[in-house]
Design an enzyme around this catalytic site. Structure first.
Site, PDB file in Angstrom:
ATOM      1  N   GLY A  39      22.547 -24.426 -29.341  1.00 34.92           N
ATOM      2  CA  GLY A  39      23.030 -25.688 -29.138  1.00 34.92           C
ATOM      3  C   GLY A  39      22.452 -27.021 -30.172  1.00 34.92           C
ATOM      4  CG  HIS A  40      18.702 -29.732 -30.623  1.00 39.47           C
ATOM      5  ND1 HIS A  40      17.793 -29.817 -31.724  1.00 39.47           N
ATOM      6  CD2 HIS A  40      19.085 -31.068 -30.235  1.00 39.47           C
ATOM      7  CE1 HIS A  40      17.313 -31.176 -31.775  1.00 39.47           C
ATOM      8  NE2 HIS A  40      18.374 -31.910 -31.024  1.00 39.47           N
TER       9      HIS A  40
END
Lengths: 155, 93
Positions: A39-40
């Protein structure tokens, strides 16, 4: 480091009670070894600043536990002047240092910083509330400091 | 009002975002100003730094919780300032 378990410190490099300072080391997982990087960010894996803050907080917490001989548990209370100077990518080896600034009654303040090969990555001024250990937490912390090689001062 | 009170009132105002004019020597930090224990640690940090002392907050809290001392003894600001002055004097002695 096991980012998703908030297990941020791999090993203690030096604990200097006289200097009230600790240096620790942590290796960031590979991109495919932690869901955090899914996600990051997708296709651009970077360690989130909030986890770098947690890493500095944990190094500080181990410093305080080492100095107080596990008589009180530090809980992060305040983050001041946090600066994130460059990106941290998977596989990076982090040197995480923390030093005691002041220990008051029921609280302590530290300065902490992360470097990679001597290059500044981030730093912050942190404060902790010092409290009696919640049930069972002391046992957990004893196991944790043993795992990272911290030998605390005798209380 | 004492210089100690002015310093403490300024710290409380800045730390807790309380208008300075609402803070008087008779103010009770908890009952009148609504300062909670976490915020009071922030204040203690600033007071410790400003005066070069260590407020014995844990001891005070224990005494209050055990009924050995009224909270007013430590947390009404004029009393708190007196304690600070005593700690500063003890340090200088």
């Amino acid at each position: 480091m096991r980012l998703e378990y908030f297990d941020m410190i791999d090993t203690v490099v030096a604990f200097e009670p006289g200097e009230k300072r600790i240096t620790t080391r942590s290796t960031v997982p590979a991109a495919d070894a932690s869901p955090v990087f899914e996600g990051h960010f997708p296709g651009h894996p970077l360690v989130p600043g909030v986890l770098l803050t947690e890493t500095m907080a944990q190094a500080s917490g181990y410093l305080l536990l080492g100095l107080n001989g596990l008589t009180q548990m530090p809980f992060l209370m305040t983050v001041d002047k946090a600066r994130f100077r460059t990106f941290v990518e998977p596989g990076a080896v982090l040197d995480v240092a923390a030093e005691l600034v002041i220990e008051g009654s029921g609280y302590a303040a530290t300065k902490a910083a992360i470097t990679i090969d001597g290059k500044p990555i981030c730093d912050a001024q942190l404060r902790f509330r010092l409290m009696p250990f919640p049930a069972d937490m002391r046992t957990l912390m004893e196991a944790r400091i043993k795992a990272i090689g911290l030998v605390p001062e005798q209380a | 009002m004492s210089a100690t009170f002015e310093t403490v009132a300024g710290i409380i105002s800045e730390t807790c975002d309380i208008p300075r004019e609402k803070i008087t020597p008779e103010s009770h930090a908890i009952a009148d100003l609504g300062i909670d224990s976490l915020a009071f640690l922030d204040i203690a940090f600033a007071i410790d730094k400003a005066f070069g002392i260590k407020l014995p907050l844990e001891q005070w809290t224990q005494e209050v919780n055990e009924g050995k001392a009224p909270a007013e003894q430590y947390f009404v600001l004029e009393n708190l300032c007196k304690r600070i002055d005593d700690l500063v004097a003890a340090k200088a002695a």
